[in-house]
Design a protein around this motif. Structure first.
Motif, PDB file in Angstrom:
ATOM      1  N   HIS A 147      37.646  76.678-104.883  1.00 46.76           N
ATOM      2  CA  HIS A 147      38.247  75.592-104.172  1.00 46.76           C
ATOM      3  C   HIS A 147      39.326  74.894-104.978  1.00 46.76           C
ATOM      4  O   HIS A 147      39.750  73.784-104.652  1.00 46.76           O
ATOM      5  CB  HIS A 147      37.162  74.589-103.777  1.00 46.76           C
ATOM      6  CG  HIS A 147      36.389  74.174-105.016  1.00 46.76           C
ATOM      7  ND1 HIS A 147      35.966  72.905-105.233  1.00 46.76           N
ATOM      8  CD2 HIS A 147      36.031  74.867-106.104  1.00 46.76           C
ATOM      9  CE1 HIS A 147      35.343  72.861-106.422  1.00 46.76           C
ATOM     10  NE2 HIS A 147      35.373  74.029-106.939  1.00 46.76           N
ATOM     11  N   TRP A 148      39.757  75.581-106.037  1.00 43.50           N
ATOM     12  CA  TRP A 148      40.908  75.152-106.843  1.00 43.50           C
ATOM     13  C   TRP A 148      41.952  76.280-106.789  1.00 43.50           C
ATOM     14  O   TRP A 148      41.596  77.434-106.509  1.00 43.50           O
ATOM     15  CB  TRP A 148      40.475  74.916-108.301  1.00 43.50           C
ATOM     16  CG  TRP A 148      40.089  73.502-108.624  1.00 43.50           C
ATOM     17  CD1 TRP A 148      39.512  72.595-107.780  1.00 43.50           C
ATOM     18  CD2 TRP A 148      40.256  72.829-109.882  1.00 43.50           C
ATOM     19  NE1 TRP A 148      39.303  71.412-108.429  1.00 43.50           N
ATOM     20  CE2 TRP A 148      39.753  71.523-109.726  1.00 43.50           C
ATOM     21  CE3 TRP A 148      40.774  73.200-111.129  1.00 43.50           C
ATOM     22  CZ2 TRP A 148      39.751  70.589-110.766  1.00 43.50           C
ATOM     23  CZ3 TRP A 148      40.783  72.269-112.163  1.00 43.50           C
ATOM     24  CH2 TRP A 148      40.280  70.977-111.976  1.00 43.50           C
ATOM     25  N   ARG A 194      23.358  74.044 -98.586  1.00 43.81           N
ATOM     26  CA  ARG A 194      24.207  73.534 -97.498  1.00 43.81           C
ATOM     27  C   ARG A 194      25.021  72.335 -97.965  1.00 43.81           C
ATOM     28  O   ARG A 194      26.207  72.216 -97.672  1.00 43.81           O
ATOM     29  CB  ARG A 194      23.332  73.108 -96.312  1.00 43.81           C
ATOM     30  CG  ARG A 194      22.980  74.224 -95.398  1.00 43.81           C
ATOM     31  CD  ARG A 194      22.596  73.725 -94.013  1.00 43.81           C
ATOM     32  NE  ARG A 194      22.112  74.871 -93.258  1.00 43.81           N
ATOM     33  CZ  ARG A 194      20.824  75.152 -93.113  1.00 43.81           C
ATOM     34  NH1 ARG A 194      19.900  74.371 -93.627  1.00 43.81           N
ATOM     35  NH2 ARG A 194      20.459  76.210 -92.426  1.00 43.81           N
ATOM     36  N   ARG A 195      24.360  71.436 -98.683  1.00 47.86           N
ATOM     37  CA  ARG A 195      25.066  70.241 -99.179  1.00 47.86           C
ATOM     38  C   ARG A 195      26.172  70.653-100.136  1.00 47.86           C
ATOM     39  O   ARG A 195      27.256  70.082-100.143  1.00 47.86           O
ATOM     40  CB  ARG A 195      24.080  69.306 -99.907  1.00 47.86           C
ATOM     41  CG  ARG A 195      23.353  68.365 -98.987  1.00 47.86           C
ATOM     42  CD  ARG A 195      22.806  67.118 -99.676  1.00 47.86           C
ATOM     43  NE  ARG A 195      22.249  67.339-100.982  1.00 47.86           N
ATOM     44  CZ  ARG A 195      22.773  66.820-102.104  1.00 47.86           C
ATOM     45  NH1 ARG A 195      23.853  66.075-102.056  1.00 47.86           N
ATOM     46  NH2 ARG A 195      22.206  67.056-103.268  1.00 47.86           N
ATOM     47  N   TYR A 196      25.878  71.656-100.954  1.00 46.83           N
ATOM     48  CA  TYR A 196      26.882  72.164-101.904  1.00 46.83           C
ATOM     49  C   TYR A 196      28.066  72.749-101.133  1.00 46.83           C
ATOM     50  O   TYR A 196      29.219  72.405-101.390  1.00 46.83           O
ATOM     51  CB  TYR A 196      26.255  73.222-102.806  1.00 46.83           C
ATOM     52  CG  TYR A 196      27.238  73.903-103.727  1.00 46.83           C
ATOM     53  CD1 TYR A 196      27.548  73.366-104.971  1.00 46.83           C
ATOM     54  CD2 TYR A 196      27.881  75.081-103.348  1.00 46.83           C
ATOM     55  CE1 TYR A 196      28.465  73.976-105.806  1.00 46.83           C
ATOM     56  CE2 TYR A 196      28.801  75.696-104.176  1.00 46.83           C
ATOM     57  CZ  TYR A 196      29.088  75.152-105.405  1.00 46.83           C
ATOM     58  OH  TYR A 196      29.993  75.766-106.219  1.00 46.83           O
ATOM     59  N   TYR A 197      27.764  73.630-100.180  1.00 49.27           N
ATOM     60  CA  TYR A 197      28.835  74.276 -99.414  1.00 49.27           C
ATOM     61  C   TYR A 197      29.697  73.217 -98.703  1.00 49.27           C
ATOM     62  O   TYR A 197      30.927  73.233 -98.769  1.00 49.27           O
ATOM     63  CB  TYR A 197      28.262  75.260 -98.390  1.00 49.27           C
ATOM     64  CG  TYR A 197      29.352  75.902 -97.553  1.00 49.27           C
ATOM     65  CD1 TYR A 197      30.090  76.971 -98.048  1.00 49.27           C
ATOM     66  CD2 TYR A 197      29.682  75.395 -96.297  1.00 49.27           C
ATOM     67  CE1 TYR A 197      31.116  77.533 -97.315  1.00 49.27           C
ATOM     68  CE2 TYR A 197      30.708  75.951 -95.553  1.00 49.27           C
ATOM     69  CZ  TYR A 197      31.417  77.023 -96.059  1.00 49.27           C
ATOM     70  OH  TYR A 197      32.447  77.563 -95.334  1.00 49.27           O
ATOM     71  N   LYS A 203      35.375  72.622 -97.147  1.00 53.88           N
ATOM     72  CA  LYS A 203      36.677  72.115 -96.714  1.00 53.88           C
ATOM     73  C   LYS A 203      37.738  73.222 -96.767  1.00 53.88           C
ATOM     74  O   LYS A 203      38.761  73.156 -96.100  1.00 53.88           O
ATOM     75  CB  LYS A 203      37.069  70.966 -97.653  1.00 53.88           C
ATOM     76  CG  LYS A 203      38.164  70.081 -97.134  1.00 53.88           C
ATOM     77  CD  LYS A 203      38.197  68.764 -97.884  1.00 53.88           C
ATOM     78  CE  LYS A 203      38.737  68.928 -99.291  1.00 53.88           C
ATOM     79  NZ  LYS A 203      38.862  67.661-100.007  1.00 53.88           N
ATOM     80  N   TYR A 204      37.454  74.210 -97.587  1.00 48.39           N
ATOM     81  CA  TYR A 204      38.408  75.314 -97.769  1.00 48.39           C
ATOM     82  C   TYR A 204      37.931  76.564 -97.023  1.00 48.39           C
ATOM     83  O   TYR A 204      38.076  77.681 -97.507  1.00 48.39           O
ATOM     84  CB  TYR A 204      38.600  75.579 -99.266  1.00 48.39           C
ATOM     85  CG  TYR A 204      39.046  74.344 -99.996  1.00 48.39           C
ATOM     86  CD1 TYR A 204      40.389  73.953 -99.986  1.00 48.39           C
ATOM     87  CD2 TYR A 204      38.123  73.516-100.636  1.00 48.39           C
ATOM     88  CE1 TYR A 204      40.800  72.791-100.608  1.00 48.39           C
ATOM     89  CE2 TYR A 204      38.526  72.352-101.263  1.00 48.39           C
ATOM     90  CZ  TYR A 204      39.865  72.000-101.244  1.00 48.39           C
ATOM     91  OH  TYR A 204      40.251  70.839-101.853  1.00 48.39           O
ATOM     92  N   GLN A 209      36.766  82.393 -96.189  1.00 50.40           N
ATOM     93  CA  GLN A 209      36.745  83.536 -95.266  1.00 50.40           C
ATOM     94  C   GLN A 209      37.578  84.697 -95.814  1.00 50.40           C
ATOM     95  O   GLN A 209      37.189  85.858 -95.717  1.00 50.40           O
ATOM     96  CB  GLN A 209      37.296  83.125 -93.897  1.00 50.40           C
ATOM     97  CG  GLN A 209      36.369  82.234 -93.099  1.00 50.40           C
ATOM     98  CD  GLN A 209      35.040  82.897 -92.805  1.00 50.40           C
ATOM     99  OE1 GLN A 209      34.982  84.053 -92.416  1.00 50.40           O
ATOM    100  NE2 GLN A 209      33.941  82.171 -93.024  1.00 50.40           N
ATOM    101  N   LEU A 210      38.724  84.346 -96.404  1.00 59.67           N
ATOM    102  CA  LEU A 210      39.593  85.367 -97.001  1.00 59.67           C
ATOM    103  C   LEU A 210      38.866  86.094 -98.129  1.00 59.67           C
ATOM    104  O   LEU A 210      38.940  87.320 -98.247  1.00 59.67           O
ATOM    105  CB  LEU A 210      40.857  84.689 -97.539  1.00 59.67           C
ATOM    106  CG  LEU A 210      42.092  85.569 -97.690  1.00 59.67           C
ATOM    107  CD1 LEU A 210      42.602  86.029 -96.340  1.00 59.67           C
ATOM    108  CD2 LEU A 210      43.207  84.807 -98.434  1.00 59.67           C
ATOM    109  N   LEU A 211      38.131  85.319 -98.928  1.00 56.27           N
ATOM    110  CA  LEU A 211      37.376  85.916-100.034  1.00 56.27           C
ATOM    111  C   LEU A 211      36.261  86.807 -99.490  1.00 56.27           C
ATOM    112  O   LEU A 211      36.026  87.907-100.000  1.00 56.27           O
ATOM    113  CB  LEU A 211      36.791  84.811-100.933  1.00 56.27           C
ATOM    114  CG  LEU A 211      35.945  85.303-102.117  1.00 56.27           C
ATOM    115  CD1 LEU A 211      36.797  86.153-103.065  1.00 56.27           C
ATOM    116  CD2 LEU A 211      35.333  84.131-102.871  1.00 56.27           C
TER     117      LEU A 211
END
Ligand SMILES: [Fe+2]
Ligand SMILES: [Fe+2]
Length: 246
Positions: A147-148, A194-197, A203-204, A209-211
């Protein structure tokens, strides 16, 4: 005293748990703590995959030293430069000054911005590059905005281990249990995952999905995330949650 665990025959978890932090990134409550995972491969060359947060650096260094057992460290692969994984790079450099750091151009830019003295240690890679450490051959896969911007994941083509950076992780300290099949994930971990995701990577979504699309083309047998349990069975269960953002 060192505290590490075997992941495969020649791969070790050398991370550490934090129970003292109340808020992850000063925002997200982590009443069950958090783990900062790092992995050390003992091949013809020795290879460390990511470092840990500064708060657990001392334990981490003892773990690395314990697994190396007198050997030096040849390579440090940095998949993600956020401080909860990159903060201990300089401490590794102090102890193993000849280590080659393998990472992306953006990661090295961030290391320079953090003031790390790394000019003699850089080995820059781009997506699709491969590197042999002896028996193990890895390939590097860009994972921008997961996410960076600098993020990548590393896939070991020899044994199917995916070093997944901050994808596929979970809040919660490991406390001795390392693998998904050593815990009751559906009962005790899914809420934390879930909280982590939701808070860290959700947000990304399009980038994740691309990954996942890239991941579907490789034969992943084990997922080694930077937080939470290592996935060595039932991978489809967790990948499906990511796929459907559940
Ligand atoms: Fe991160
Ligand atoms: Fe992280």
């Amino acid at each position: 005293m060192h505290c590490f665990r075997k992941v495969t025959d020649d791969l070790y978890w050398v991370g550490a748990n934090d129970h003292r932090l109340a808020l992850f990134e000063n925002i997200h409550p982590i009443s069950r703590g958090v783990s900062y995972n790092s992995y050390l491969l003992l091949d013809k060359k020795t290879v460390l995959f990511d470092t840990v947060d500064w708060s657990v650096c001392r334990q981490f260094l003892e773990n690395v030293q314990g697994v190396l057992n007198g050997r030096t460290l040849d390579y440090l692969v940095i998949n993600h430069m956020e401080p909860d994984h990159g903060a201990s790079i300089e401490e590794i450099l102090i102890r193993y000054p000849k280590v080659k750091i393998i990472s992306t151009e953006k990661s090295f830019l961030i290391m320079h911005q953090f003031g790390f003295k790394i000019d003699d240690n850089i080995e820059q890679v781009v997506e699709g590059d491969t590197k042999s450490f002896g028996k193990h051959v890895v390939t590097f896969v860009a994972a921008p905005m997961v996410h960076w911007p600098e993020a990548m994941v590393t896939f070991d083509t020899t044994n199917g281990v995916l070093f997944a950076a901050d994808a596929f992780g979970s809040f919660g300290a490991l406390d001795g249990k390392l693998f998904n099949d050593e815990v009751d994930f559906k009962r005790d971990w899914i809420d934390e995952a879930r909280r982590y995701y939701t808070n860290i990577v959700g947000k990304y979504g399009p980038h994740v999905q691309l990954l996942l699309k890239k991941a579907s083309t490789i034969d992943i047998k084990m997922i080694c995330p930077l937080h939470g349990p290592v996935w060595r069975s039932d991978l489809g269960y967790f990948l499906d949650k990511y796929d459907r953002q559940l």
